[in-house]
Scaffold this active site. Structure first.
Site, PDB file in Angstrom:
ATOM      1  N   HIS A   7      -2.284   2.612  -6.119  1.00 49.26           N
ATOM      2  CA  HIS A   7      -2.861   1.383  -5.574  1.00 49.26           C
ATOM      3  C   HIS A   7      -3.003   0.317  -6.653  1.00 49.26           C
ATOM      4  O   HIS A   7      -2.996  -0.874  -6.359  1.00 49.26           O
ATOM      5  CB  HIS A   7      -4.214   1.670  -4.935  1.00 49.26           C
ATOM      6  CG  HIS A   7      -4.645   0.617  -3.947  1.00 49.26           C
ATOM      7  ND1 HIS A   7      -3.968   0.390  -2.766  1.00 49.26           N
ATOM      8  CD2 HIS A   7      -5.659  -0.289  -3.983  1.00 49.26           C
ATOM      9  CE1 HIS A   7      -4.544  -0.601  -2.115  1.00 49.26           C
ATOM     10  NE2 HIS A   7      -5.570  -1.036  -2.829  1.00 49.26           N
ATOM     11  N   HIS A  60      -3.783  -9.297   3.459  1.00 48.66           N
ATOM     12  CA  HIS A  60      -5.245  -9.324   3.555  1.00 48.66           C
ATOM     13  C   HIS A  60      -5.657 -10.142   4.770  1.00 48.66           C
ATOM     14  O   HIS A  60      -5.142 -11.238   4.994  1.00 48.66           O
ATOM     15  CB  HIS A  60      -5.869  -9.963   2.303  1.00 48.66           C
ATOM     16  CG  HIS A  60      -5.829  -9.069   1.103  1.00 48.66           C
ATOM     17  ND1 HIS A  60      -5.929  -9.540  -0.186  1.00 48.66           N
ATOM     18  CD2 HIS A  60      -5.703  -7.721   0.996  1.00 48.66           C
ATOM     19  CE1 HIS A  60      -5.863  -8.523  -1.029  1.00 48.66           C
ATOM     20  NE2 HIS A  60      -5.736  -7.414  -0.339  1.00 48.66           N
ATOM     21  N   LYS A 115      -2.316  -2.793   7.882  1.00 45.36           N
ATOM     22  CA  LYS A 115      -3.544  -2.371   8.557  1.00 45.36           C
ATOM     23  C   LYS A 115      -3.716  -3.105   9.870  1.00 45.36           C
ATOM     24  O   LYS A 115      -3.432  -4.294   9.971  1.00 45.36           O
ATOM     25  CB  LYS A 115      -4.751  -2.646   7.652  1.00 45.36           C
ATOM     26  CG  LYS A 115      -4.898  -1.677   6.487  1.00 45.36           C
ATOM     27  CD  LYS A 115      -6.185  -1.945   5.741  1.00 45.36           C
ATOM     28  CE  LYS A 115      -6.402  -0.937   4.620  1.00 45.36           C
ATOM     29  NZ  LYS A 115      -7.671  -1.191   3.899  1.00 45.36           N
ATOM     30  N   ARG A 175      -0.285  -2.217  -6.671  1.00 46.96           N
ATOM     31  CA  ARG A 175      -0.457  -3.323  -5.720  1.00 46.96           C
ATOM     32  C   ARG A 175      -1.349  -4.407  -6.339  1.00 46.96           C
ATOM     33  O   ARG A 175      -1.061  -5.607  -6.229  1.00 46.96           O
ATOM     34  CB  ARG A 175      -1.054  -2.769  -4.428  1.00 46.96           C
ATOM     35  CG  ARG A 175      -1.443  -3.780  -3.366  1.00 46.96           C
ATOM     36  CD  ARG A 175      -1.818  -3.000  -2.106  1.00 46.96           C
ATOM     37  NE  ARG A 175      -2.658  -3.769  -1.193  1.00 46.96           N
ATOM     38  CZ  ARG A 175      -2.200  -4.587  -0.267  1.00 46.96           C
ATOM     39  NH1 ARG A 175      -0.901  -4.807  -0.157  1.00 46.96           N
ATOM     40  NH2 ARG A 175      -3.025  -5.217   0.550  1.00 46.96           N
ATOM     41  N   TYR A 201      -8.869 -11.445  -7.098  1.00 46.49           N
ATOM     42  CA  TYR A 201      -7.899 -11.549  -8.180  1.00 46.49           C
ATOM     43  C   TYR A 201      -8.147 -12.779  -9.048  1.00 46.49           C
ATOM     44  O   TYR A 201      -7.713 -12.819 -10.195  1.00 46.49           O
ATOM     45  CB  TYR A 201      -6.474 -11.567  -7.610  1.00 46.49           C
ATOM     46  CG  TYR A 201      -6.161 -10.284  -6.897  1.00 46.49           C
ATOM     47  CD1 TYR A 201      -5.918  -9.112  -7.606  1.00 46.49           C
ATOM     48  CD2 TYR A 201      -6.150 -10.219  -5.505  1.00 46.49           C
ATOM     49  CE1 TYR A 201      -5.675  -7.920  -6.961  1.00 46.49           C
ATOM     50  CE2 TYR A 201      -5.897  -9.030  -4.851  1.00 46.49           C
ATOM     51  CZ  TYR A 201      -5.662  -7.880  -5.587  1.00 46.49           C
ATOM     52  OH  TYR A 201      -5.433  -6.699  -4.939  1.00 46.49           O
ATOM     53  N   ARG A 214       0.875  -1.172   0.000  1.00 44.76           N
ATOM     54  CA  ARG A 214       0.000   0.000   0.000  1.00 44.76           C
ATOM     55  C   ARG A 214       0.911   1.220   0.000  1.00 44.76           C
ATOM     56  O   ARG A 214       2.034   1.180   0.509  1.00 44.76           O
ATOM     57  CB  ARG A 214      -0.898   0.029   1.241  1.00 44.76           C
ATOM     58  CG  ARG A 214      -1.798  -1.194   1.389  1.00 44.76           C
ATOM     59  CD  ARG A 214      -2.580  -1.129   2.704  1.00 44.76           C
ATOM     60  NE  ARG A 214      -3.485  -2.261   2.853  1.00 44.76           N
ATOM     61  CZ  ARG A 214      -3.166  -3.397   3.465  1.00 44.76           C
ATOM     62  NH1 ARG A 214      -1.957  -3.559   3.998  1.00 44.76           N
ATOM     63  NH2 ARG A 214      -4.043  -4.390   3.556  1.00 44.76           N
TER      64      ARG A 214
END
Length: 308
Positions: free
Chosen positions: A253, A279, A185, A256, A288, A162
């Site tokens: 982004h 994730h 995150k 990524r 994806y 990110r």
């Protein structure tokens, strides 16, 4: 609005936010959004039911009350995605509260979020990603800044970071090791391998950078020596994509997304890609798969005799 929420309910809300901060390591912006969502939800229910919302009133909320709130959100212009996010916050709070107050939360927890279609990530083709990185280096006449821009986008693409993670690197990270320890995150850490191209790009930037890159200082610097602003990176990419005729979706982004999609195309498995991206849920990474399927069908249509 605040007078419609009892002191007990407000104390519970603050305790829940503190619980998330201590246990889950959620970002402050996320916690602020959650607190706002819950305050608005309780204020709506107070108005809807005609009295202040305290802990006892929360325990008696019905499916009808929940539907009324969701309808109210939609009338105020909230889209399905926003309503789903706010409902998720409400459920999280109620689940936490019922463990302490001992009431049955079924009416709230069984409320279904509105359906919405998640947009697929829009990755760049591998050739476009390479062209973009090369063109980024032509956007600034100051040599060290041009090298910096190339280093940033190469790290974002080569490591699947990110932009906040890439700009969060410090002088202690240079020269880049074979593996980076990234805090993503929620404060979750992951290990990300570093491609030689990313390491070389950062080395060239560090050698040219006129500022002292202290171990605890930002690795990527602005023109005056402060931390590089993500808007600068976005602007550099915007100019480069216009020169190349790439779509507006070619953002930092998107690099990524491109990293993940190109790994999948090369035979990478979803679980490994999930770990590399950081994730929390495999379902996020599974987007994806759809991207790769679209790519496969486009290739098939071009190659198959009946698709021509």
């Amino acid at each position: 609005m605040t007078t419609q929420i009892s002191p007990g309910a407000r104390d519970a809300l603050e305790a829940w936010v503190a619980h998330l901060r201590a246990l889950d390591g959620a970002a402050e912006n996320t916690l602020t959004a959650y607190a706002g969502d819950l305050s608005a939800f309780l204020a709506f229910q107070a108005s809807h039911r005609g009295g202040p919302m305290g802990l006892a009133q929360i325990a008696t909320l019905t499916s009808s009350d929940m539907r009324a709130w969701m309808a109210g959100e939609r009338l105020r212009g909230a889209g399905p995605r926003s309503v789903a996010r706010r409902l998720s916050a409400v459920k999280s709070f109620v689940r936490w509260l019922c463990e302490r107050e001992g009431f049955d939360p079924t009416a709230i927890l069984s409320t279904r979020a509105p359906k919405f279609r998640k947009p697929l990530p829009r990755p760049l083709a591998q050739s476009a990603a390479k062209d973009l990185i090369a063109t980024v280096g032509l956007q600034h006449e100051t040599p060290w800044i041009a090298l910096r821009d190339v280093a940033v986008v190469t790290v974002l693409y080569g490591c699947g970071l990110r932009i906040s993670e890439g700009l969060g690197l410090t002088g202690a990270d240079a020269p880049l090791a074979d593996v980076l320890r990234i805090r993503g995150k929620g404060g979750k850490e992951r290990l990300v391998p570093v491609l030689p191209a990313a390491r070389a790009a950062v080395d060239r930037y560090v050698a040219a950078c006129p500022f002292d890159l202290g171990r605890s200082e930002p690795l990527f610097r602005g023109a005056r020596g402060g931390a590089l602003n993500p808007r600068i990176v976005a602007g550099v990419m915007a100019r480069a994509r216009m020169q190349l005729g790439l779509p507006s979706s070619a953002t930092p982004h998107a690099l990524r997304h491109s990293f993940a999609t190109h790994l999948l195309e090369a035979g990478g498995d979803l679980r490994s890609i999930q770990e590399l991206l950081g994730h929390a849920s495999l379902s996020t990474t599974q987007a994806y798969t759809a991207v790769d399927t679209v790519h496969l069908m486009e290739t098939y249509a071009r190659a198959h005799p009946h698709g021509r």
